[in-house]
Design a protein around this motif. Structure first.
Motif, PDB file in Angstrom:
ATOM      1  N   LEU A  42      -3.055   2.663   4.577  1.00 30.69           N
ATOM      2  CA  LEU A  42      -2.342   1.470   5.018  1.00 30.69           C
ATOM      3  C   LEU A  42      -0.836   1.720   5.068  1.00 30.69           C
ATOM      4  O   LEU A  42      -0.152   1.309   6.003  1.00 30.69           O
ATOM      5  N   ARG A  43      -0.328   2.411   4.036  1.00 31.43           N
ATOM      6  CA  ARG A  43       1.119   2.670   3.991  1.00 31.43           C
ATOM      7  C   ARG A  43       1.555   3.591   5.135  1.00 31.43           C
ATOM      8  O   ARG A  43       2.641   3.441   5.675  1.00 31.43           O
ATOM      9  N   LEU A  44       0.685   4.534   5.501  1.00 29.12           N
ATOM     10  CA  LEU A  44       1.002   5.424   6.620  1.00 29.12           C
ATOM     11  C   LEU A  44       1.038   4.634   7.924  1.00 29.12           C
ATOM     12  O   LEU A  44       1.937   4.801   8.741  1.00 29.12           O
ATOM     13  N   LEU A  45       0.059   3.769   8.100  1.00 26.32           N
ATOM     14  CA  LEU A  45       0.006   2.963   9.320  1.00 26.32           C
ATOM     15  C   LEU A  45       1.228   2.062   9.410  1.00 26.32           C
ATOM     16  O   LEU A  45       1.807   1.882  10.471  1.00 26.32           O
ATOM     17  N   ALA A  46       1.646   1.527   8.251  1.00 27.08           N
ATOM     18  CA  ALA A  46       2.766   0.593   8.230  1.00 27.08           C
ATOM     19  C   ALA A  46       4.112   1.298   8.371  1.00 27.08           C
ATOM     20  O   ALA A  46       5.126   0.661   8.595  1.00 27.08           O
ATOM     21  N   GLY A  47       4.099   2.622   8.225  1.00 25.61           N
ATOM     22  CA  GLY A  47       5.357   3.353   8.336  1.00 25.61           C
ATOM     23  C   GLY A  47       6.125   3.417   7.036  1.00 25.61           C
ATOM     24  O   GLY A  47       7.288   3.797   7.015  1.00 25.61           O
ATOM     25  N   LEU A  48       5.488   3.034   5.929  1.00 28.43           N
ATOM     26  CA  LEU A  48       6.161   3.092   4.632  1.00 28.43           C
ATOM     27  C   LEU A  48       6.117   4.513   4.073  1.00 28.43           C
ATOM     28  O   LEU A  48       6.954   4.896   3.274  1.00 28.43           O
ATOM     29  N   ASN A  49       5.117   5.280   4.502  1.00 35.29           N
ATOM     30  CA  ASN A  49       5.072   6.708   4.198  1.00 35.29           C
ATOM     31  C   ASN A  49       4.947   7.443   5.523  1.00 35.29           C
ATOM     32  O   ASN A  49       4.457   6.883   6.506  1.00 35.29           O
ATOM     33  N   ARG A  50       5.355   8.720   5.537  1.00 35.83           N
ATOM     34  CA  ARG A  50       5.330   9.468   6.782  1.00 35.83           C
ATOM     35  C   ARG A  50       4.239  10.526   6.719  1.00 35.83           C
ATOM     36  O   ARG A  50       4.209  11.334   5.793  1.00 35.83           O
ATOM     37  N   PRO A  51       3.326  10.526   7.700  1.00 32.55           N
ATOM     38  CA  PRO A  51       2.261  11.537   7.700  1.00 32.55           C
ATOM     39  C   PRO A  51       2.826  12.923   7.990  1.00 32.55           C
ATOM     40  O   PRO A  51       3.941  13.054   8.505  1.00 32.55           O
TER      41      PRO A  51
END
Lengths: 363, 263
Positions: A42-51
């Motif tokens: 979820l955090r990756l999708l939201a842009g809070l973490n970077r893949p």
């Protein structure tokens, strides 16, 4: 075309998140054990973490694409997220919380009011508008958090265990309400859960995540029929025995890791590692080994007997652990076996299902 | 009834000793002065001037402390690992430096013959022995403490609140301004008072860098020091005055702080 589609790689402390999935408009339940990487996704999708690599597409928009070097900031993605602990702003009242996103867009008080009022009314919280968020009940806080997210008209909704913080009574009230609200919205919605009831409730589309991968996708019914992993089997309450299929003088036989042998419909399996699943309600319990010498039998000790409504669930420990479910009447007819007593568990070969472990987990 | 344990008695005894160590001098100071003497002080133009300079310098320093300190504190609270330890050491440097040494160091940096002396003289700015020097000394000594305490305060703000703000469309600056700061506003107010109190008491750094010039750089602490050599009674009264101001500020901090911790 408002689907979310993503392909993501991301390093987590103990494994790598590596998945590809498409989420059409409507609710998709993301199920998985604790620490499977659901919240990270979820955090990756939201842009809070970077893949580390991959791409995220929402409709026609790229939110992230490693190759094109696109990486939108969270505030540009138009994603609504409902946090597990809600993260309501403690310094603002209900109206201030719900209007927060609109205020940032520069809407004046009247315009904000005009947009918020129908939303609050729809969610049934219009009377709370001047209340402090600290004075709300769990269910009310939930509704306020959802209203705050919906007010910004997101194109993707991420819900991180939205009912986990509620007490059971509030949960039962919120779930149908949430389903009703979300069903009206035509946007992809990813709902993280590790609650069987929730999965059964939002049962149409379920994606199961384990160790950073999607291991099974399907309806709740499909999970129940053919659980692809031990977690899923345990989650939906199906017996899951891993072992190996081998040829015994020309006929295949399944030997469990615990050392018991079972027969099952072998027409679809190859010799090699495999797993066997059988429903608890397809297992019969006996004091004495029944006549006819059934092939699939286990003699084991009762670990526990738990009444569930009008049924009783017994766990039997032998070479393999087996869960059987029988009606209360059946339990009484058996003389109400207690933990420590020994019973025979028997099931028919055609009631078991057997599958090979595939090298690559189904996606 | 059980008898009190030896260890409990030991704790109570040491607490009692420490308590008297703190309270005895305070009591002595208050006894050495009187309300009448305090009132007389407030009629003394020199004392009023020193009081004014004390308040003015602290009030001038405060916005600068916030301007420099708040972003630093926030940055620090969001830093991890080696960088954070390095920054913390940098902050601790002025904190462990004896105030007199701080004054000396400031003089060598901003004084006429200091490192920046030439540059400052060129643009016609003279810092030492002015009110600006008092403000700069306060800034130098107090800001690190402010940053340290505020970073703890800001660290207590749930990061999820900021994430939520971002997802609702806020830029990081907007999230800081509209969420983080309002959430810690009480705590920051208490920190402002704390910084003021620290500035009031500053002595060593000011006397070396700004001098002890009545009417220009002489704060209450410096006035007390001067008076002690000529008129001890006046010094006692000044001491009592400073003490009362500190107590008032402490009370203000206490009123503000506990409610912050509840939210």
């Amino acid at each position: 075309m408002k689907d979310l589609s993503c392909r993501l790689n991301y390093r987590l402390p103990h494994f790598a998140l590596d998945l590809e999935m498409a989420v059409p408009p409507g609710i998709t339940v993301l199920l998985g054990p604790n620490g499977a990487g659901k919240s990270s996704l979820l955090r990756l999708l939201a842009g809070l973490n970077r893949p580390a690599a991959g791409e995220i597409m929402l409709g026609e928009r790229y939110l992230y694409d490693a190759r094109q070097r696109i990486d939108l900031f969270p505030e540009q993605r138009r994603i609504g997220m409902l946090f597990q602990d809600l993260a309501l702003f403690p310094h603002l009242d209900v109206g201030g919380n719900v209007g927060f996103g609109l205020k940032l867009r520069g809407l004046d008080r009247n315009e904000r009011q005009r947009r918020i009022d129908p939303l609050l009314e729809k969610l049934g919280i219009e009377r709370l508008v001047r209340r402090s968020v600290a004075d709300l009940s769990g269910g009310e806080r939930q509704k306020v958090a959802l209203a705050r997210t919906l007010a910004t008209e997101p194109q993707l909704l991420l819900l991180d265990e939205p009912t986990a913080a509620l007490d059971p009574a509030a949960r039962h009230e919120i779930r149908p309400w949430l389903l009703g609200i979300l069903a009206e919205m035509d946007i992809p919605t990813l709902l993280v859960s590790h609650d069987i009831e929730e999965a059964a409730f939002f049962r149409k589309r379920i994606a199961v995540m384990e160790q950073g991968r999607i291991v099974q996708k399907g309806s709740f019914h499909q999970l129940l029929r053919a659980p692809a992993s031990r977690f899923i089997a345990r989650f939906v309450g199906v017996n899951y025995i891993s072992g190996e299929v081998s040829m015994d003088s020309g006929t295949p036989v399944f030997r469990s890791t615990g050392g018991a042998t079972f027969l099952a419909p072998f027409d679809r399996v190859m010799p090699g590692s495999a797993y066997l699943t059988v429903y608890p309600w397809d297992i019969a319990l006996h004091r004495q080994l029944p006549e006819g010498c059934p092939k699939n039998r286990i003699h084991g000790q009762v670990l526990d007997a738990i009444p569930l409504g009008d049924r009783v669930r017994l766990t039997l420990a032998a070479k393999d652990k087996l869960v059987a479910e029988l009606s209360s009447r059946g339990y009484q007819a058996l003389g109400e076996p207690q933990p420590g007593e020994r019973l025979w568990a028997v099931f028919k070969a055609r009631e078991a299902r057997i599958e090979n472990y595939s090298g690559v987990l189904p996606c | 009834m059980r008898r009190p344990r030896l260890f409990t008695l030991l704790l109570a005894g040491s607490g009692l000793l420490l308590g008297s160590l703190i309270l005895l001098p305070i009591l002595a100071l208050l006894l050495a002065s009187s309300p009448a003497a305090l009132l007389r002080l407030l009629g003394d133009p020199g004392v009023l001037m020193a009081l004014w300079i004390t308040l003015l310098s602290s009030l001038l320093a405060l916005p600068l402390i916030f301007l420099l300190g708040l972003p630093a504190a926030y940055g620090l609270s969001r830093c991890r690992g080696r960088l954070r330890r390095a920054l913390e050491i940098l902050l601790e440097l002025p904190m462990v430096m004896p105030p007199v040494v701080a004054g000396l160091a400031l003089l060598l940096a901003f004084g006429r013959r200091g490192l920046l002396g030439g540059v400052l003289a060129h643009i016609g700015v003279r810092i030492p022995f002015t009110l600006m020097a008092v403000v700069l000394a306060i800034l130098f000594v107090v800001t690190p403490f402010f940053v340290r305490r505020s970073s703890v305060l800001l660290e207590g703000v749930d990061r999820k609140l900021e994430d939520a703000a971002l997802l609702l469309g806020a830029s990081p600056l907007q999230s800081f301004w509209h969420v983080v700061l309002p959430v810690v506003r009480r705590g920051l107010f208490a920190e402002a008072i704390m910084a003021m109190a620290q500035g009031f008491g500053l002595f060593g750094a000011i006397i070396l860098f700004a001098g002890n010039l009545p009417g220009r750089t002489q704060t209450l602490s410096l006035a007390l020091y001067t008076a002690f050599e000529s008129d001890p009674q006046q010094a006692f009264a000044l001491g009592a005055l400073l003490l009362l101001i500190s107590l008032l500020l402490l009370a203000a901090v206490r009123v503000l702080q506990p409610r912050e911790e509840r939210t």
